[in-house]
Design an enzyme around this catalytic site. Structure first.
Site, PDB file in Angstrom:
ATOM      1  N   CYS A 255       0.827  -1.209   0.000  1.00 31.39           N
ATOM      2  CA  CYS A 255       0.000   0.000   0.000  1.00 31.39           C
ATOM      3  C   CYS A 255       0.869   1.269   0.000  1.00 31.39           C
ATOM      4  CB  CYS A 255      -0.977  -0.038   1.183  1.00 31.39           C
ATOM      5  SG  CYS A 255      -2.332   1.142   1.023  1.00 31.39           S
ATOM      6  N   HIS A 347      -3.989  -4.993  -0.199  1.00 32.65           N
ATOM      7  CA  HIS A 347      -3.717  -5.568   1.112  1.00 32.65           C
ATOM      8  C   HIS A 347      -3.800  -7.090   1.086  1.00 32.65           C
ATOM      9  CE1 HIS A 347      -3.654  -1.828   3.515  1.00 32.65           C
ATOM     10  NE2 HIS A 347      -4.446  -1.387   2.553  1.00 32.65           N
ATOM     11  N   GLU A 349      -2.867  -8.981   3.366  1.00 33.31           N
ATOM     12  CA  GLU A 349      -3.165  -9.428   4.731  1.00 33.31           C
ATOM     13  C   GLU A 349      -4.634  -9.248   5.094  1.00 33.31           C
ATOM     14  OE1 GLU A 349      -3.437  -5.174   5.172  1.00 33.31           O
ATOM     15  OE2 GLU A 349      -2.134  -6.451   3.991  1.00 33.31           O
TER      16      GLU A 349
END
Length: 374
Positions: A255, A347, A349
């Site tokens: 990001c 993202h 995650e």
């Protein structure tokens, strides 16, 4: 009933009821399209300085708990929902979302037409806004003047606010690969868990760290996290990264880390009209042709050519765009071909999902392992 008003910088006003704390808050109004995971959203440091508008029609059904936060506190500047759930219906909940917002001092608004607000932001772009409730409500002209006096998101450096104040360490939770220096620019707890789960001992560093500090740790690799603010106002982190790349330290960025790698390689960045925020963003992996459904939260992007290999303007060899958005062809990933560095704009995650991009942590672990074995 306590009244609340949301005022956009173009003079548009949405009138509803107070949600969470009562008072005044100012920030950039942005919309998030996730149907779930609101607790992860509001505790994501990348949302610092922003008034988040949830497009899902009802928010708060599952309350909040002590397991799902992505950081130490709620970071959104304000919160806007159409309908706040009147009850909590999850056995995991420890309190209602309303109570947590009030306890953390987050000024919000409910009972407004968030679909109309979202369409306004899509047409005109993200803009400065304010939420005023209770005694903070003034004349329309006075509230608008407060909004117009607030800072633009472009030019702001906010990682200073959200970064850890002190360095700390976390051990690998599986077979150890090596030592990873992590620059916390607004990192999420899930990112740290996934890095630990790939075999990295972590040293998590504050934003003020220097290249000398990092290299003194003799890390096997470096990682830049997500975070808020304008990458063009973050030359300190760009110069640090350039020093690490020149030293041959393998790098992975997510990001904000993707934008900073782009600038370190010599590319520009720019502000998107209304950004990408939600958990259903389609991205193409150029190398495999795979389409990933991704979670995203960014208002800035890297300006690099898609579909060709180019020389890094900063002298780091060949670079290619590794991923791009299928909605608007925004750059979603970079890969350096002559140095061990790559990044993605989205993202991997993602909590509460999707999980299409988890392979990127494995790719990073494999890169570090290969470098150590060479």
């Amino acid at each position: 009933m306590t009244h609340a008003h949301l005022v956009l910088e173009d003079g548009t006003i949405y009138r509803g009821r107070a949600y969470g704390a009562v008072g005044t808050t100012l920030g950039e109004a942005v919309f998030a399209t996730g149907m779930t995971g609101y607790q992860e959203t509001i505790t994501d440091p990348s949302y610092a300085g922003q008034i988040v508008v949830q497009t899902a029609p009802q928010i708060g059904n599952t309350g909040v708990n002590d397991e799902d936060p992505e950081s130490r506190r709620i970071w959104v500047a304000g919160y806007a929902v159409r309908q706040a759930s009147r009850m909590v219906s999850s056995w995991r909940a420890t309190e209602s979302l309303d109570a947590r917002l009030e306890r953390d001092g987050i000024v919000g608004i409910q009972g407004i037409d968030t679909r109309a607000l979202t369409r306004r932001l899509r047409d005109a772009g993200s803009m400065r806004a304010g939420i005023f409730s209770g005694d903070a409500i003034a004349s329309d002209e006075e509230m608008l003047e407060q909004v117009l006096q607030s800072p633009q998101m472009a030019g702001q450096r906010l990682a200073d606010v959200v970064s850890t104040p002190e360095a700390y360490t976390l051990p690998a939770t599986t077979e150890r690969i090596g030592h990873l220096a992590v620059l916390d620019l607004g990192i999420k707890a899930s990112t740290l868990r996934y890095l630990q789960g790939r075999g990295f001992d972590l040293t998590v560093l504050p934003h003020s760290v220097t290249a000398e500090d990092v290299l003194a740790l003799s890390p096997d690799a470096a990682f830049y996290s997500n975070g808020p603010g304008d990458p063009a106002a973050s030359d300190q982190y760009v110069e640090l990264l350039q020093a690490l790349l020149r030293a041959g330290v393998p790098f992975f960025g997510i990001c904000f880390g993707n934008q900073l790698l782009g600038r370190a390689l010599g590319f520009g960045t720019y502000k998107l009209p209304f950004g990408h925020r939600g958990i259903n963003q389609p991205v193409l992996d150029v190398a495999t042709g795979t389409v990933e459904i991704t979670s995203q939260n960014h208002g800035f992007a890297v300006d690099a050519p898609i579909g060709e290999i180019v020389d890094s303007p900063a002298g780091f060899g060949r670079v290619e765009v590794s991923h791009y958005s299928l909605n608007d062809h925004v750059v979603e990933g970079l890969r350096a071909l002559d140095i061990p560095a790559f990044s993605v704009q989205y993202h991997p995650e993602a909590a509460a999902g999707p999980h299409d991009s988890m392979y990127l942590f494995d790719r990073f672990a494999a890169l570090v392992r290969e470098r150590k074995d060479a």
